[in-house]
Scaffold this motif. Structure first.
Motif, PDB file in Angstrom:
ATOM      1  N   UNK A  57       0.826  -1.211   0.000  1.00 43.29           N
ATOM      2  CA  UNK A  57       0.000   0.000   0.000  1.00 43.29           C
ATOM      3  C   UNK A  57       0.857   1.258   0.000  1.00 43.29           C
ATOM      4  N   UNK A  58       1.888   1.292   0.821  1.00 40.63           N
ATOM      5  CA  UNK A  58       2.734   2.482   0.921  1.00 40.63           C
ATOM      6  C   UNK A  58       3.503   2.762  -0.369  1.00 40.63           C
ATOM      7  N   UNK A  59       3.969   1.707  -1.035  1.00 43.33           N
ATOM      8  CA  UNK A  59       4.738   1.869  -2.270  1.00 43.33           C
ATOM      9  C   UNK A  59       3.847   1.939  -3.509  1.00 43.33           C
ATOM     10  N   UNK A  60       2.529   1.915  -3.308  1.00 46.07           N
ATOM     11  CA  UNK A  60       1.558   1.932  -4.404  1.00 46.07           C
ATOM     12  C   UNK A  60       1.835   0.815  -5.426  1.00 46.07           C
ATOM     13  N   UNK A  61       2.004  -0.383  -4.875  1.00 48.24           N
ATOM     14  CA  UNK A  61       2.270  -1.558  -5.703  1.00 48.24           C
ATOM     15  C   UNK A  61       1.108  -2.555  -5.663  1.00 48.24           C
ATOM     16  N   UNK A  62      -0.104  -2.085  -5.370  1.00 45.00           N
ATOM     17  CA  UNK A  62      -1.262  -2.975  -5.328  1.00 45.00           C
ATOM     18  C   UNK A  62      -1.679  -3.372  -6.742  1.00 45.00           C
ATOM     19  N   UNK A  63      -1.965  -4.650  -6.967  1.00 48.04           N
ATOM     20  CA  UNK A  63      -2.401  -5.085  -8.290  1.00 48.04           C
ATOM     21  C   UNK A  63      -3.850  -4.675  -8.566  1.00 48.04           C
ATOM     22  N   UNK A  64      -4.165  -4.542  -9.840  1.00 49.27           N
ATOM     23  CA  UNK A  64      -5.535  -4.259 -10.274  1.00 49.27           C
ATOM     24  C   UNK A  64      -6.088  -5.560 -10.828  1.00 49.27           C
ATOM     25  N   UNK A  65      -7.186  -6.031 -10.245  1.00 52.12           N
ATOM     26  CA  UNK A  65      -7.778  -7.313 -10.625  1.00 52.12           C
ATOM     27  C   UNK A  65      -9.107  -7.038 -11.312  1.00 52.12           C
ATOM     28  N   UNK A  66      -9.233  -7.510 -12.558  1.00 56.18           N
ATOM     29  CA  UNK A  66     -10.445  -7.284 -13.334  1.00 56.18           C
ATOM     30  C   UNK A  66     -10.946  -8.616 -13.885  1.00 56.18           C
ATOM     31  N   UNK A  71     -11.329 -14.478 -18.894  1.00 57.54           N
ATOM     32  CA  UNK A  71     -10.140 -14.583 -18.040  1.00 57.54           C
ATOM     33  C   UNK A  71     -10.154 -13.502 -16.970  1.00 57.54           C
ATOM     34  N   UNK A  72      -9.393 -13.763 -15.919  1.00 58.24           N
ATOM     35  CA  UNK A  72      -9.155 -12.759 -14.889  1.00 58.24           C
ATOM     36  C   UNK A  72      -7.861 -12.046 -15.254  1.00 58.24           C
ATOM     37  N   UNK A  73      -7.922 -10.749 -15.300  1.00 58.99           N
ATOM     38  CA  UNK A  73      -6.757  -9.957 -15.648  1.00 58.99           C
ATOM     39  C   UNK A  73      -6.167  -9.342 -14.382  1.00 58.99           C
ATOM     40  N   UNK A  74      -4.877  -9.586 -14.161  1.00 58.44           N
ATOM     41  CA  UNK A  74      -4.171  -9.013 -13.008  1.00 58.44           C
ATOM     42  C   UNK A  74      -3.048  -8.143 -13.550  1.00 58.44           C
ATOM     43  N   UNK A  75      -3.073  -6.863 -13.195  1.00 59.44           N
ATOM     44  CA  UNK A  75      -2.086  -5.912 -13.670  1.00 59.44           C
ATOM     45  C   UNK A  75      -1.360  -5.289 -12.488  1.00 59.44           C
ATOM     46  N   UNK A  76      -0.040  -5.337 -12.529  1.00 64.44           N
ATOM     47  CA  UNK A  76       0.801  -4.723 -11.508  1.00 64.44           C
ATOM     48  C   UNK A  76       1.319  -3.383 -12.010  1.00 64.44           C
ATOM     49  N   UNK A  77       1.600  -2.431 -11.111  1.00 58.38           N
ATOM     50  CA  UNK A  77       2.134  -1.137 -11.543  1.00 58.38           C
ATOM     51  C   UNK A  77       3.496  -1.246 -12.217  1.00 58.38           C
ATOM     52  N   UNK A  78       4.303  -2.225 -11.794  1.00 56.95           N
ATOM     53  CA  UNK A  78       5.634  -2.451 -12.367  1.00 56.95           C
ATOM     54  C   UNK A  78       5.816  -3.948 -12.544  1.00 56.95           C
ATOM     55  N   UNK A  79       6.724  -4.377 -13.413  1.00 54.43           N
ATOM     56  CA  UNK A  79       6.970  -5.815 -13.565  1.00 54.43           C
ATOM     57  C   UNK A  79       7.464  -6.447 -12.259  1.00 54.43           C
ATOM     58  N   UNK A  80       6.902  -7.606 -11.935  1.00 51.73           N
ATOM     59  CA  UNK A  80       7.235  -8.317 -10.697  1.00 51.73           C
ATOM     60  C   UNK A  80       7.332  -9.813 -10.974  1.00 51.73           C
ATOM     61  N   UNK A  81       8.017 -10.530 -10.083  1.00 52.16           N
ATOM     62  CA  UNK A  81       7.928 -11.989 -10.063  1.00 52.16           C
ATOM     63  C   UNK A  81       6.888 -12.334  -9.001  1.00 52.16           C
ATOM     64  N   UNK A  82       6.099 -13.378  -9.223  1.00 44.29           N
ATOM     65  CA  UNK A  82       4.916 -13.585  -8.386  1.00 44.29           C
ATOM     66  C   UNK A  82       4.626 -15.050  -8.114  1.00 44.29           C
ATOM     67  N   UNK A  83       3.822 -15.255  -7.085  1.00 48.01           N
ATOM     68  CA  UNK A  83       3.163 -16.528  -6.799  1.00 48.01           C
ATOM     69  C   UNK A  83       1.708 -16.191  -6.478  1.00 48.01           C
TER      70      UNK A  83
END
Length: 141
Positions: A57-66, A71-83
């Motif tokens: 939340x502080x770094x404004x790195x919350x994903x946008x889930x639509x 399909x479910x689209x998940x968008x991050x503010x910057x490229x990330x590695x994820x699980x």
């Protein structure tokens, strides 16, 4: 058969019923009401999860889930590695997990992988050398 015999038979049947219930209560169950197998270990490391959610939340790195039609689209503010973990509340056999070590900013997950119903969504991701966490409940149509 006199009343003493009937009373003895009734008492033996009742005692057998009670003993059966006690055995069923003591016997270990695989399907426990806890969601996680390592529930207590996760409780001890709760501070790490809390800090990761706060940092997201502080770094404004919350994903946008639509959720979409296919399909479910998940968008991050910057490229990330994820699980990404989807946990089915009704049946843990349907749980799904997606993982990527390469950095990506956009992910599509087909709706065919997730039956309709309530799901717990947990996204653990790493960007700019910091760990982040996002958790939410979603409802699939």
């Amino acid at each position: 058969m006199n009343w003493g015999t009937k009373l003895t038979i009734g008492m033996v049947l009742f005692m057998g019923f009670i003993i059966t219930l006690v055995i069923l209560m003591i016997k270990p169950h695989k399907a426990d009401s806890l969601i996680e197998d390592d529930y207590y270990e996760k409780g001890q490391t709760y501070d790490l999860d809390y800090n990761a959610r706060r940092d997201a939340q502080n770094d404004k790195m919350l994903p946008i889930i639509q959720p979409g039609a296919e399909a479910i689209s998940i968008t991050f503010p910057k490229p990330v590695s994820y699980t990404i973990t989807f946990r089915r509340l009704a049946d843990s056999r349907f749980d799904k997990s997606y993982q990527s070590d390469s950095t990506r900013a956009h992910i599509n997950i087909p709706n065919a992988d997730l039956p309709s119903g309530s799901w717990l969504l947990r996204i653990e991701y790493k960007g700019e050398e910091r760990n982040y966490l996002y958790q939410d409940k979603i409802l699939m149509p």
